[in-house]
Design a protein around this motif. Structure first.
Motif, PDB file in Angstrom:
ATOM      1  N   LYS A 111      -1.877  -3.266  10.227  1.00  0.00           N
ATOM      2  CA  LYS A 111      -2.510  -3.494   8.909  1.00  0.00           C
ATOM      3  C   LYS A 111      -3.347  -2.297   8.497  1.00  0.00           C
ATOM      4  N   GLU A 112      -4.110  -1.759   9.463  1.00  0.00           N
ATOM      5  CA  GLU A 112      -4.994  -0.621   9.169  1.00  0.00           C
ATOM      6  C   GLU A 112      -4.203   0.627   8.792  1.00  0.00           C
ATOM      7  N   SER A 113      -2.946   0.695   9.192  1.00  0.00           N
ATOM      8  CA  SER A 113      -2.139   1.891   8.947  1.00  0.00           C
ATOM      9  C   SER A 113      -1.340   1.825   7.658  1.00  0.00           C
ATOM     10  N   LEU A 114      -1.162   0.623   7.122  1.00  0.00           N
ATOM     11  CA  LEU A 114      -0.268   0.481   5.977  1.00  0.00           C
ATOM     12  C   LEU A 114      -0.977   0.698   4.644  1.00  0.00           C
ATOM     13  N   LEU A 115      -0.259   1.345   3.741  1.00  0.00           N
ATOM     14  CA  LEU A 115      -0.721   1.518   2.376  1.00  0.00           C
ATOM     15  C   LEU A 115      -0.578   0.187   1.656  1.00  0.00           C
ATOM     16  N   ASP A 116      -1.300   0.039   0.563  1.00  0.00           N
ATOM     17  CA  ASP A 116      -1.125  -1.138  -0.289  1.00  0.00           C
ATOM     18  C   ASP A 116       0.326  -1.183  -0.772  1.00  0.00           C
ATOM     19  N   ARG A 117       0.964  -2.326  -0.651  1.00  0.00           N
ATOM     20  CA  ARG A 117       2.380  -2.467  -0.981  1.00  0.00           C
ATOM     21  C   ARG A 117       2.677  -2.029  -2.428  1.00  0.00           C
ATOM     22  N   LYS A 118       1.801  -2.459  -3.340  1.00  0.00           N
ATOM     23  CA  LYS A 118       2.022  -2.126  -4.769  1.00  0.00           C
ATOM     24  C   LYS A 118       2.076  -0.622  -4.977  1.00  0.00           C
ATOM     25  N   LEU A 119       1.216   0.104  -4.259  1.00  0.00           N
ATOM     26  CA  LEU A 119       1.168   1.562  -4.397  1.00  0.00           C
ATOM     27  C   LEU A 119       2.484   2.182  -3.934  1.00  0.00           C
ATOM     28  N   LEU A 120       3.004   1.664  -2.838  1.00  0.00           N
ATOM     29  CA  LEU A 120       4.234   2.218  -2.286  1.00  0.00           C
ATOM     30  C   LEU A 120       5.432   1.888  -3.184  1.00  0.00           C
ATOM     31  N   VAL A 121       5.443   0.690  -3.764  1.00  0.00           N
ATOM     32  CA  VAL A 121       6.517   0.314  -4.698  1.00  0.00           C
ATOM     33  C   VAL A 121       6.484   1.264  -5.893  1.00  0.00           C
ATOM     34  N   ALA A 122       5.280   1.478  -6.424  1.00  0.00           N
ATOM     35  CA  ALA A 122       5.128   2.368  -7.591  1.00  0.00           C
ATOM     36  C   ALA A 122       5.578   3.778  -7.242  1.00  0.00           C
ATOM     37  N   HIS A 123       5.228   4.219  -6.026  1.00  0.00           N
ATOM     38  CA  HIS A 123       5.609   5.564  -5.601  1.00  0.00           C
ATOM     39  C   HIS A 123       7.128   5.730  -5.566  1.00  0.00           C
ATOM     40  N   PHE A 124       7.826   4.813  -4.912  1.00  0.00           N
ATOM     41  CA  PHE A 124       9.276   4.940  -4.807  1.00  0.00           C
ATOM     42  C   PHE A 124       9.947   4.730  -6.157  1.00  0.00           C
ATOM     43  N   ALA A 125       9.395   3.864  -6.983  1.00  0.00           N
ATOM     44  CA  ALA A 125       9.960   3.645  -8.316  1.00  0.00           C
ATOM     45  C   ALA A 125       9.882   4.932  -9.137  1.00  0.00           C
ATOM     46  N   SER A 126       8.761   5.654  -8.970  1.00  0.00           N
ATOM     47  CA  SER A 126       8.598   6.893  -9.743  1.00  0.00           C
ATOM     48  C   SER A 126       9.521   8.000  -9.249  1.00  0.00           C
ATOM     49  N   LYS A 127       9.939   7.909  -7.999  1.00  0.00           N
ATOM     50  CA  LYS A 127      10.784   8.950  -7.424  1.00  0.00           C
ATOM     51  C   LYS A 127      12.262   8.551  -7.400  1.00  0.00           C
ATOM     52  N   LYS A 128      12.563   7.369  -7.955  1.00  0.00           N
ATOM     53  CA  LYS A 128      13.898   6.772  -7.813  1.00  0.00           C
ATOM     54  C   LYS A 128      15.038   7.705  -8.210  1.00  0.00           C
ATOM     55  N   GLU A 129      14.918   8.293  -9.398  1.00  0.00           N
ATOM     56  CA  GLU A 129      16.010   9.159  -9.875  1.00  0.00           C
ATOM     57  C   GLU A 129      16.239  10.340  -8.962  1.00  0.00           C
ATOM     58  N   LYS A 130      15.138  10.926  -8.538  1.00  0.00           N
ATOM     59  CA  LYS A 130      15.214  12.115  -7.670  1.00  0.00           C
ATOM     60  C   LYS A 130      15.903  11.748  -6.352  1.00  0.00           C
ATOM     61  N   ILE A 131      15.503  10.611  -5.772  1.00  0.00           N
ATOM     62  CA  ILE A 131      16.076  10.208  -4.490  1.00  0.00           C
ATOM     63  C   ILE A 131      17.552   9.874  -4.658  1.00  0.00           C
ATOM     64  N   PHE A 132      17.906   9.208  -5.767  1.00  0.00           N
ATOM     65  CA  PHE A 132      19.306   8.849  -6.021  1.00  0.00           C
ATOM     66  C   PHE A 132      20.164  10.105  -6.090  1.00  0.00           C
ATOM     67  N   ALA A 133      19.602  11.173  -6.667  1.00  0.00           N
ATOM     68  CA  ALA A 133      20.371  12.408  -6.820  1.00  0.00           C
ATOM     69  C   ALA A 133      20.518  13.160  -5.502  1.00  0.00           C
ATOM     70  N   THR A 134      19.427  13.228  -4.754  1.00  0.00           N
ATOM     71  CA  THR A 134      19.454  14.071  -3.554  1.00  0.00           C
ATOM     72  C   THR A 134      19.690  13.292  -2.268  1.00  0.00           C
ATOM     73  N   LYS A 135      19.446  11.984  -2.308  1.00  0.00           N
ATOM     74  CA  LYS A 135      19.484  11.109  -1.123  1.00  0.00           C
ATOM     75  C   LYS A 135      18.399  11.484  -0.116  1.00  0.00           C
ATOM     76  N   ALA A 136      17.559  12.463  -0.447  1.00  0.00           N
ATOM     77  CA  ALA A 136      16.522  12.891   0.500  1.00  0.00           C
ATOM     78  C   ALA A 136      15.262  12.064   0.297  1.00  0.00           C
ATOM     79  N   PRO A 137      14.608  11.676   1.377  1.00  0.00           N
ATOM     80  CA  PRO A 137      13.401  10.850   1.236  1.00  0.00           C
ATOM     81  C   PRO A 137      12.233  11.636   0.663  1.00  0.00           C
ATOM     82  N   VAL A 138      11.390  10.945  -0.071  1.00  0.00           N
ATOM     83  CA  VAL A 138      10.149  11.526  -0.594  1.00  0.00           C
ATOM     84  C   VAL A 138       9.042  10.567  -0.216  1.00  0.00           C
ATOM     85  N   TYR A 139       8.333  10.890   0.865  1.00  0.00           N
ATOM     86  CA  TYR A 139       7.399   9.911   1.410  1.00  0.00           C
ATOM     87  C   TYR A 139       5.961  10.071   0.973  1.00  0.00           C
ATOM     88  N   ASP A 140       5.670  11.150   0.233  1.00  0.00           N
ATOM     89  CA  ASP A 140       4.254  11.282  -0.149  1.00  0.00           C
ATOM     90  C   ASP A 140       4.073  11.171  -1.645  1.00  0.00           C
TER      91      ASP A 140
END
Lengths: 221, 226
Positions: free
Chosen positions: B197-226
């Motif tokens: 629990k102490e290590s995990l980011l707020d779920r909403k923040l992580l959803v927003a992060h991946f949603a914002s990077k969605k197109e980029k990840i779809f194009a490159t298939k490379a992860p963007v974790y920050d």
């Protein structure tokens, strides 16, 4: 599998991954039964022992299977710990050993395969990559007798089976390991002075014959 | 002299998560140095010149890299909680399943999220098979490690927390309670452990992060974790 006492290794003669296990067992003086697998017609035993990957090598110890070559080597080192220790004892050195074995796993076989599978520009790119890999490993070896220091260790076991593939890499891609990484070439000769290595590694010419067979099979000119 | 332990990582990365949870389980005092992966620090490049990736554990000025190697190091270098089993065979099994997660489960799931058409169907098939095999390893236990979390649980952290987020952003439902009741129950239990629990980011923040990077990840298939 019956819970029989004893050690069995399911393997394929030319596999560098299987050879890692064989060298580790030989260093420890462990008696075992070697079973050669026909990889085009895998045995019931292999499919039962490694249902997830269906690959060799598999070590079966008292009826229990261990899969994945580096995991097998660490297991052998931990179980038969009274002799020929392969992993260092300090946590930092152990992490270093695991790092370089992992590096070898991720890079050498894959890049090596591209050397004989590909032609032209793609092959040249693979050749450059292989030279970089060998030089990085050479820098890691430095002036030490072995990667493990004075004693033959985990990283040596992880890498040495690939030395019998050097001739194939050199012939297919037209370069010399001794030319690009002389310390690695010397280290390879030093390792061959060890009975465990000399008795396990395939003859480089036979490996080359096998590579030529694979080339025909995959339709590479 | 106090031990100096630093962890170079990002909260968004499941690999960094493994290292962080390991340190928390051992109650090690450490400094978390957040890396901007688009602008890697000199420190990161100095401590991990070969792969240039996080996580990097720095302990008394020596660096350890590759998340599972970091976890094994933390298990061996610090007293307290046993992350790996003491029996050699059980240890070999733990290492095998951690590797399986890295080589089969994660790549198939990841590609299922970021491909479409026939290719996606293929990856979904692979991911389902891998998840089924992984789930079967729980075999009536609370965690892969038994009564408490261990090496395989940490390796599977991405499954427990990130998979739900990724599939939500991608608009697919692969890891769901109907198909994987045992694995989903494990995921909830894993995320409830204090060190996790102490290590995990707020779920909403992580959803927003991946949603914002969605197109980029779809194009490159490379992860963007920050």
């Amino acid at each position: 599998m019956a819970s029989e006492k004893g050690v069995m290794l399911l393997d394929f003669w030319v596999s560098p991954f299987g050879q890692r296990a064989r060298i580790a067992l030989a260093e420890k003086g462990v008696q075992y039964e070697y079973k050669e697998e026909n990889l085009t017609e895998k045995s019931e035993l292999l499919l039962k022992a490694n249902p997830v990957h269906k690959k060799i090598p598999v070590l079966i110890h008292d009826g229990k299977p261990v899969c994945e070559s580096l995991i097998i080597v660490e297991y052998i080192d931990e179980v038969w710990s009274d002799k020929a220790t392969l992993m260092p004892s300090a946590p930092y050195q152990r992490a270093q050993a695991r790092f370089w074995a992992d590096f070898i796993d991720k890079k050498v076989y894959d890049c090596g395969s591209r050397l004989w599978k590909l032609k032209g520009e793609e092959q040249q790119a693979a050749k450059k990559e292989m030279i970089d890999i060998l030089q990085l490993l050479e820098a890691q070896l430095g002036d030490k007798k072995y990667f493990g220091g004075d004693s033959f260790g985990f990283v040596d076991v992880a890498f040495v089976p690939f030395t019998s593939w050097f001739y194939s890499y050199e012939t297919c891609a037209n370069f010399s390991v001794e030319g690009v990484a002389p310390k690695i070439a010397q280290w390879a000769k030093r390792c061959m002075e060890r009975e465990s290595v000399a008795k396990t590694l395939s003859d480089p010419k036979k490996v080359y014959e096998f590579v030529c067979f694979l080339k025909k099979k995959f339709g590479v000119e | 002299m106090a031990e100096t332990v630093k962890l170079l990582g990002t909260k968004g990365s499941p690999y960094s998560h493994r290292a962080e949870v390991a340190l928390r389980l051992k109650e090690v005092n450490f400094e978390f140095l957040h890396e901007d992966l688009a602008h890697k620090s000199d420190m990161l490049l100095r401590y991990n010149p070969i792969h240039k990736k996080i996580p990097v554990l720095v302990h008394e000025e020596k660096s350890i890299v590759e998340s599972l190697i970091v976890v094994e190091y933390v298990h061996e270098a610090f007293n307290g909680y046993a992350i790996l089993p003491s029996d050699p065979y059980e240890r070999a099994m733990a290492r095998f399943w951690a590797r399986y997660i890295d080589e089969k489960v994660i790549p198939a799931f990841w590609m299922s999220c970021w491909t479409d058409g026939e290719m996606q169907k293929g990856f979904i098939g692979q991911a389902k098979e891998a998840l089924t095999i992984l789930e079967s390893q729980l075999k009536g236990k609370k965690f892969f490690g038994g009564d408490s979390i261990g090496f395989v649980d940490l390796a599977a952290g991405m499954v427990a927390f990130w998979f739900g987020i990724l599939q939500e952003v991608a608009g697919i439902s692969l890891l769901n309670e109907e198909d994987y009741p045992v694995l989903c129950r494990w995921a909830d239990d894993y995320c409830s452990v204090e060190a996790v629990k102490e290590s995990l980011l707020d779920r909403k923040l992580l959803v927003a992060h991946f949603a914002s990077k969605k197109e980029k990840i779809f194009a490159t298939k490379a992860p963007v974790y920050d």
